[in-house]
Design a protein around this motif. Structure first.
Motif, PDB file in Angstrom:
ATOM      1  N   UNK A   1      41.772  43.683 -14.964  1.00 25.53           N
ATOM      2  CA  UNK A   1      41.248  42.786 -13.937  1.00 25.53           C
ATOM      3  C   UNK A   1      39.912  42.214 -14.373  1.00 25.53           C
ATOM      4  N   UNK A   2      39.889  40.911 -14.507  1.00 28.14           N
ATOM      5  CA  UNK A   2      38.651  40.252 -14.930  1.00 28.14           C
ATOM      6  C   UNK A   2      37.836  39.907 -13.698  1.00 28.14           C
ATOM      7  N   UNK A   3      36.568  40.225 -13.746  1.00 31.06           N
ATOM      8  CA  UNK A   3      35.654  39.750 -12.704  1.00 31.06           C
ATOM      9  C   UNK A   3      34.762  38.707 -13.377  1.00 31.06           C
ATOM     10  N   UNK A   4      35.070  37.445 -13.094  1.00 32.17           N
ATOM     11  CA  UNK A   4      34.383  36.374 -13.819  1.00 32.17           C
ATOM     12  C   UNK A   4      32.890  36.342 -13.551  1.00 32.17           C
ATOM     13  N   UNK A   5      32.496  36.816 -12.385  1.00 32.05           N
ATOM     14  CA  UNK A   5      31.078  36.789 -12.040  1.00 32.05           C
ATOM     15  C   UNK A   5      30.892  36.155 -10.686  1.00 32.05           C
ATOM     16  N   UNK A   6      29.667  35.860 -10.394  1.00 38.73           N
ATOM     17  CA  UNK A   6      29.339  35.350  -9.069  1.00 38.73           C
ATOM     18  C   UNK A   6      28.157  34.410  -9.212  1.00 38.73           C
ATOM     19  N   UNK A   7      27.721  33.855  -8.120  1.00 36.61           N
ATOM     20  CA  UNK A   7      26.478  33.079  -8.154  1.00 36.61           C
ATOM     21  C   UNK A   7      25.531  33.709  -7.145  1.00 36.61           C
ATOM     22  N   UNK A   8      24.285  33.332  -7.218  1.00 33.17           N
ATOM     23  CA  UNK A   8      23.325  33.847  -6.248  1.00 33.17           C
ATOM     24  C   UNK A   8      23.751  33.352  -4.884  1.00 33.17           C
ATOM     25  N   UNK A   9      23.842  34.238  -3.927  1.00 29.26           N
ATOM     26  CA  UNK A   9      24.076  33.766  -2.568  1.00 29.26           C
ATOM     27  C   UNK A   9      23.593  34.756  -1.520  1.00 29.26           C
ATOM     28  N   UNK A  10      23.308  34.227  -0.378  1.00 30.50           N
ATOM     29  CA  UNK A  10      22.825  35.032   0.747  1.00 30.50           C
ATOM     30  C   UNK A  10      23.465  34.539   2.026  1.00 30.50           C
ATOM     31  N   UNK A  11      23.973  35.471   2.782  1.00 27.77           N
ATOM     32  CA  UNK A  11      24.495  35.111   4.105  1.00 27.77           C
ATOM     33  C   UNK A  11      23.854  36.095   5.070  1.00 27.77           C
ATOM     34  N   UNK A  12      23.111  35.591   6.006  1.00 31.68           N
ATOM     35  CA  UNK A  12      22.470  36.530   6.907  1.00 31.68           C
ATOM     36  C   UNK A  12      22.359  35.971   8.317  1.00 31.68           C
ATOM     37  N   UNK A  13      22.514  36.870   9.273  1.00 28.91           N
ATOM     38  CA  UNK A  13      22.379  36.498  10.686  1.00 28.91           C
ATOM     39  C   UNK A  13      21.140  37.202  11.231  1.00 28.91           C
ATOM     40  N   UNK A  14      20.305  36.470  11.921  1.00 27.65           N
ATOM     41  CA  UNK A  14      19.114  37.074  12.519  1.00 27.65           C
ATOM     42  C   UNK A  14      18.637  36.190  13.660  1.00 27.65           C
ATOM     43  N   UNK A  15      18.205  36.814  14.713  1.00 25.40           N
ATOM     44  CA  UNK A  15      17.556  36.153  15.835  1.00 25.40           C
ATOM     45  C   UNK A  15      18.278  34.869  16.267  1.00 25.40           C
ATOM     46  N   UNK A  16      19.577  34.962  16.367  1.00 25.38           N
ATOM     47  CA  UNK A  16      20.368  33.815  16.831  1.00 25.38           C
ATOM     48  C   UNK A  16      20.604  32.753  15.775  1.00 25.38           C
ATOM     49  N   UNK A  17      20.223  33.033  14.546  1.00 23.71           N
ATOM     50  CA  UNK A  17      20.413  32.034  13.479  1.00 23.71           C
ATOM     51  C   UNK A  17      21.357  32.578  12.404  1.00 23.71           C
TER      52      UNK A  17
ATOM     53  N   UNK B   1      25.997  41.734 -13.590  1.00 22.73           N
ATOM     54  CA  UNK B   1      27.221  41.034 -13.987  1.00 22.73           C
ATOM     55  C   UNK B   1      26.868  39.591 -14.297  1.00 22.73           C
ATOM     56  N   UNK B   2      27.886  38.810 -14.574  1.00 20.39           N
ATOM     57  CA  UNK B   2      27.653  37.417 -14.963  1.00 20.39           C
ATOM     58  C   UNK B   2      27.213  36.562 -13.778  1.00 20.39           C
ATOM     59  N   UNK B   3      26.109  35.843 -13.950  1.00 18.03           N
ATOM     60  CA  UNK B   3      25.740  34.789 -13.005  1.00 18.03           C
ATOM     61  C   UNK B   3      26.401  33.521 -13.545  1.00 18.03           C
ATOM     62  N   UNK B   4      27.422  33.064 -12.841  1.00 12.13           N
ATOM     63  CA  UNK B   4      28.232  31.941 -13.350  1.00 12.13           C
ATOM     64  C   UNK B   4      27.415  30.675 -13.522  1.00 12.13           C
ATOM     65  N   UNK B   5      26.364  30.559 -12.736  1.00  7.97           N
ATOM     66  CA  UNK B   5      25.569  29.323 -12.792  1.00  7.97           C
ATOM     67  C   UNK B   5      24.664  29.299 -14.023  1.00  7.97           C
ATOM     68  N   UNK B   6      24.040  30.447 -14.301  1.00  4.69           N
ATOM     69  CA  UNK B   6      23.102  30.465 -15.427  1.00  4.69           C
ATOM     70  C   UNK B   6      23.789  30.809 -16.739  1.00  4.69           C
ATOM     71  N   UNK B   7      24.947  31.496 -16.627  1.00  6.41           N
ATOM     72  CA  UNK B   7      25.631  31.942 -17.841  1.00  6.41           C
ATOM     73  C   UNK B   7      25.024  33.209 -18.418  1.00  6.41           C
ATOM     74  N   UNK B   8      24.114  33.847 -17.674  1.00  5.65           N
ATOM     75  CA  UNK B   8      23.507  35.107 -18.127  1.00  5.65           C
ATOM     76  C   UNK B   8      23.847  36.216 -17.138  1.00  5.65           C
ATOM     77  N   UNK B   9      23.767  37.462 -17.617  1.00  2.77           N
ATOM     78  CA  UNK B   9      23.968  38.561 -16.674  1.00  2.77           C
ATOM     79  C   UNK B   9      22.727  38.712 -15.812  1.00  2.77           C
ATOM     80  N   UNK B  10      22.956  39.112 -14.579  1.00  5.00           N
ATOM     81  CA  UNK B  10      21.849  39.235 -13.626  1.00  5.00           C
ATOM     82  C   UNK B  10      22.289  40.166 -12.491  1.00  5.00           C
TER      83      UNK B  10
END
Ligand SMILES: Cc1cc2nc3c(=O)[nH]c(=O)nc-3n(C[C@H](O)[C@H](O)[C@H](O)COP(=O)(O)OP(=O)(O)OC[C@H]3O[C@@H](n4cnc5c(N)ncnc54)[C@H](O)[C@@H]3O)c2cc1C
Length: 422
Positions: free
Chosen positions: A314-330, A281-290
């Protein structure tokens, strides 16, 4: 309205599509094709299942297949799809049978990528994506004497394995070709702090190392690197990335690295949609699909595809790269492209163990990392997304107060506020 819908692959994206279809009033038939006995599961939870923290059912956030079926009324066809024949509007199953559809969603996810390196298909070398992978690793951990492990790939998947081994008292080395942890999500200073904490917990790190082979030696595994170094261990986990499962798409359907979608999650072929890790889908930051291979993106893309398949626009404008992760108390949160340039702001609250780094270009954050300091992340993420979709609004006074309370430097807040005045 179309009367017969097919959904190929029933993970996060497939589930959200079916849910959205029914919620938007779609009353036609739905055939769900699945190649696994695992009810739509969350692959992020597989290591908790292996460790015994949660049951197998606990890896399925939406309930059992029977419960979901009851809720949304669909037929389950427990067979793998071989090809979507886009002009005939039929699917060919792996057993050769053909089934019709009026519209179809391809939501086949991704598979772990195993590089063509000698020994990576040998005994006690595994990858981690599916429940079958989890069952294999669980069995080995429960029946063999595993004292040491090498995790190849300092990724979101790799860190979950490190967490698993650490929790079981297994000596673990995390290796990667990159010079630091989370190379596609973390800025070097935050990566450095994560590494410091991991080392303090006894995790060995070996970065800037190219793996050349996995060999068997005296009943153990030997991981061989290009620089001649070797690491001996009992088990190797390959976590170096994934490849989109695009094989089901026929040659008429446009594929780059994933199946390419427009803002309605439609492919280039009529009545064929795609969503989740198999799609771009669209990477809103780069303007390219990814491919943005994360849970939240699969859920949103699936929901948008489902709504459109039910006839809602329903339009899905896109997203940006992101990561949310929990590990070892962090808790690590990364938004945006780590390669982007800009003025850098850092904040560190040693007492609370909180760190963040924000890079700003032309008054807009282009990359943000938060370590154990997620309070401000939601405000900044929605601000960043708004900017990427063309909004001229600046930070609201409420957001400003929130950021201040979370310890965001005044200089950064002022920079973001200034935009409104311009
Ligand atoms: C260990 C691990 C840790 C992760 N950590 C994070 C994290 O911290 N944060 C985050 O956001 N994301 C994380 N992810 C990624 C996240 O789990 C995925 O982005 C998400 O599950 C993608 O959903 P999906 O529906 O696109 O694909 P999947 O969940 O892979 O579902 C696809 C389904 O299609 C089926 N299928 C495939 N081919 C066929 C076929 N030919 N016929 C029929 N069925 C087929 C598959 O069996 C599967 O059930 C992690 C993944 C793993 C494995």
């Amino acid at each position: 309205m179309k009367c017969k819908t097919a959904v190929v692959g029933f993970g996060c994206a497939g589930y959200h599509a079916v849910k959205a279809m029914r919620e938007h009033g779609y009353q036609g038939e739905i055939d769900v094709y699945t190649d696994t006995a695992w009810s739509p599961g969350n692959p992020m939870l597989t290591t908790y299942y292996i460790h015994g923290k949660i049951s197998k059912a606990g890896t399925c956030p939406f309930g059992t297949m029977e419960e979901i079926q009851k809720q949304f009324d669909f037929r389950v066809i427990s067979k793998a799809v071989d090809k979507v024949l886009s002009e005939e509007k039929r699917v060919r199953l792996k057993d050769g049978t053909l089934q019709n559809y009026d519209q179809i969603l391809i939501s086949t996810g991704a598979s772990a990528f195993i590089p063509p390196i000698p020994g990576t298909h040998g005994k006690n070398v595994f990858s981690m994506r599916t429940m079958d992978d989890a069952e294999m690793v669980k069995q080995v951990l429960e029946t063999e004497e595993i004292r040491s492990a090498v995790v190849v790939g300092a990724s979101m998947v790799g860190i979950k394995l490190v967490e698993l081994f650490h929790a079981r008292g297994i000596h673990c080395t995390l290796v990667d070709m990159a010079p630091y942890i989370f190379p596609v999500a973390a800025v070097p200073q935050i990566a450095c702090e994560i590494e410091r904490r991991l080392k303090n917990m006894g995790v060995e790190l070996a970065f800037s190392k190219a793996m050349q082979a996995v060999e068997d030696e005296n009943g153990k595994k030997k991981v061989v690197f290009a620089d001649g170094q070797t690491i001996s261990c009992d088990m190797v986990m390959m976590c170096i990335g994934t490849r989109a499962n695009t094989q089901v798409a026929d040659e008429k359907i446009y594929i780059n690295k994933g199946i390419v979608a427009d803002n309605f999650m439609r492919t280039n072929m009529p009545d064929i949609y795609c969503a989740g890790d198999c799609s771009e889908g669209m990477n809103l930051q780069s303007g390219h699909t990814q491919i943005i291979g994360i849970w939240d993106n699969a859920a949103r893309q699936g929901a948008a595809a489902g709504a459109n398949m039910a006839g809602a626009e329903t339009v899905y404008h896109g997203n940006m790269l992101h990561n949310i992760t929990h590990f070892m108390g962090m808790d690590f949160i990364g938004y945006g492209d780590v390669r982007s340039e800009g003025e850098e702001f850092e904040y560190e609250n040693k007492e609370k163990g909180q760190y963040f780094a924000v890079r700003v270009k032309d008054g807009v954050p282009v990359c943000m990392n938060f370590l154990d300091s997620y309070g401000a992340s939601g405000v900044l993420k929605s601000y960043m997304l708004k900017k990427m979709t063309g909004s001229r609004d600046s930070l609201s006074p409420v957001a400003r107060v929130r950021l201040k309370a979370e310890g965001i430097p005044e200089k950064l807040i002022n920079l973001l506020m200034k935009e409104k005045e311009n």
